[in-house]
Design an enzyme around this catalytic site. Structure first.
Site, short mmCIF file in Angstrom:
data_model
loop_
_atom_site.label_atom_id
_atom_site.label_comp_id
_atom_site.label_asym_id
_atom_site.label_seq_id
_atom_site.Cartn_x
_atom_site.Cartn_y
_atom_site.Cartn_z
CE LYS A 1 -4.42 -1.61 1.73
NZ LYS A 1 -4.25 -3.07 1.91
CD GLU B 1 -10.42 4.17 0.62
OE1 GLU B 1 -10.28 5.38 0.33
OE2 GLU B 1 -9.69 3.27 0.15
CB SER C 1 0.22 -8.28 -0.77
OG SER C 1 -0.56 -9.11 0.07
C1 LIG Z 1 -5.02 -4.10 1.64
C2 LIG Z 1 -4.25 -5.34 1.42
C3 LIG Z 1 -4.58 -6.26 0.40
C4 LIG Z 1 -5.79 -6.10 -0.47
O1 LIG Z 1 -5.81 -5.00 -1.29
P1 LIG Z 1 -5.56 -5.10 -2.88
O2 LIG Z 1 -5.92 -3.75 -3.36
O3 LIG Z 1 -6.44 -6.18 -3.42
O4 LIG Z 1 -4.12 -5.43 -3.05
C5 LIG Z 1 -3.76 -7.36 0.21
N1 LIG Z 1 -2.69 -7.59 1.00
C6 LIG Z 1 -2.34 -6.75 2.00
C7 LIG Z 1 -1.15 -7.07 2.83
C8 LIG Z 1 -3.10 -5.61 2.25
O5 LIG Z 1 -2.76 -4.78 3.25
#
Ligand SMILES: *Cc1c(COP(=O)(O)O)cnc(C)c1O
Length: 389
Positions: free
Chosen positions: A85, A107, A374
């Site tokens: 993010k 948000e 992620s």
């Molecule tokens: C917010 C988040 C997601 C989901 O958001 P996407 O926009 O689908 O990437 C996935 N993994 C983590 C670690 C997050 O914080």
């Protein structure tokens, strides 16, 4: 004139008339700055010296042994802030600051995007206000404290289900009345144009780095790429660099929650239908008469009842496919990665790992799977310990 921002029949700009000037101004600014040398130098500089890019690709040898195929992890968990993010928050924050905006609003659901925005606000010296469902503020209190520590003001949203969908509505409403000096820093590759395209632009660095790194390490492209899908930003960030590589299979993983046969899931691409939410046409989780359902899974970061329009298009065109993983399977993968690799993955990312492990079975030790890890999962520890099937 604003361009349409369409991906096949998905996407577009379905926003109130009062928001159109803001979206047009943003599109123009994005088109200009995304090719502006000064902007790109400052953005890349922040990614490298502040956020810690490039993140590595790691060959997870112990997981691979169990899996049967070779497993590689793109380590977005190592990015400052603990997830992908940060790429988007820094990009949009810098863009807003160079446009002369003095205030950021955003948000947040679980609070991760709120924290990323607060970080960008602190760094760039901008006033920051976060809209968060009252229920989410109770569930994710430590993220509220983090945002406040970094100088952001957190507004409790008391309408609807008091969760993410309602927080987006509140932030969009606030933007209408403050558009002159305020940027709405949307957290995922969804919403009205230009957000899906702009967020992709800031996240595509993930795939660009990973493509180079995996070729450097293994001499060729991976066979499969797996990423979790909430709104779709980390997945589109990973997929984009590989779209033209027809030999690479792209797989997005949605939350099946307590099971796709129940209503306790968030598998929008698999179980949703065509609809309009938050300014875009996409797949939406809704009743037959168009009432938006709430998404539910163990991973709050995946609980969005719609999805970025480009994923709906990639699914329809067949270039990517989408699968779902239950809470139970995600928790199992969370523990497995921790025990075998000494890495605690976010519960969101654990969905991708769980699917990759299934996919690997029977594929043979020469096939290669690249997973987008992620984010890191320290935030999820309590929830995992509390989880009982
Ligand atoms: C917010 C988040 C997601 C989901 O958001 P996407 O926009 O689908 O990437 C996935 N993994 C983590 C670690 C997050 O914080």
């Amino acid at each position: 004139m604003i361009s349409t921002g369409l991906f096949g029949k998905y996407g577009g700009v379905y926003a109130p008339e009062t928001l159109m000037p803001a979206l047009e101004e943003l599109e123009t600014a994005f088109l200009r700055l995304s090719q502006d040398a000064e902007f790109l130098t400052r953005y890349t500089g922040l990614l490298q010296t502040y956020a810690g890019r490039p993140t590595p690709v790691y060959h997870a040898a112990n997981l691979s042994k169990i899996a049967g195929a070779r497993i590689y992890l793109k380590r977005e968990d190592l990015l400052h802030g603990g997830a992908h993010k940060t790429n988007n928050a820094l990009g949009q924050g810098l863009l807003a600051s160079m446009l002369g905006k003095r205030r950021l609003i955003a948000e947040t659901g679980a609070g991760q995007h709120g924290v990323a925005t607060a970080m960008a606000g602190a760094l760039l010296g901008m006033e920051t206000e976060i809209f968060m469902g009252e229920l989410d503020m109770e569930r994710q209190h430590s993220n509220v404290l983090r945002m406040q520590l970094m100088g952001a003001k957190v507004h409790a949203v008391k309408s609807g289900g008091r969760a993410l969908k309602d927080a987006i509505n509140a932030a969009l409403r606030e933007w209408i009345s403050s558009v002159r000096d305020t940027h709405y820093l949307l957290g995922t590759a969804a919403g009205p144009h230009p957000f899906p395209t702009m967020v992709k632009f800031f996240q595509k660095i993930i795939g660009e780095e990973a493509r180079f790194q995996i070729i450097e390490q293994t001499g060729s492209l991976p066979d499969y790429i797996v990423a979790c899908v909430g709104g779709g930003s980390n997945a589109i960030g990973m997929f984009t660099a590989f779209l033209e590589d027809q030999s690479v299979e792209l797989i997005g993983v949605e939350p099946a929650g307590k099971g796709l046969e129940t209503l306790q899931h968030g598998a929008t691409l698999i179980k949703g239908s065509l609809g309009c939410l938050h300014g875009m046409i996409s797949k939406v989780l809704q009743t037959s008469d168009g009432q938006i359902l709430d998404a539910h899974s163990i991973s709050a970061g995946l609980d969005y009842p719609s999805v970025g329009p480009e994923h709906a298009y990639l699914q329809e065109s067949g270039r990517a496919s989408y699968e779902a993983i239950t809470d139970e399977e995600a928790v199992e993968a969370y523990k497995q990665v921790a025990r075998l690799e000494g890495i605690i993955p976010a519960l969101e990312s654990s969905h991708a790992v769980a699917h990759a492990m299934k996919l690997a079975a029977g594929k043979g030790s020469n096939s290669r799977i690249l997973i987008n890890l992620s984010g890191r999962g320290d935030k999820d520890l309590e929830q995992v310990l509390k989880y009982v099937g």
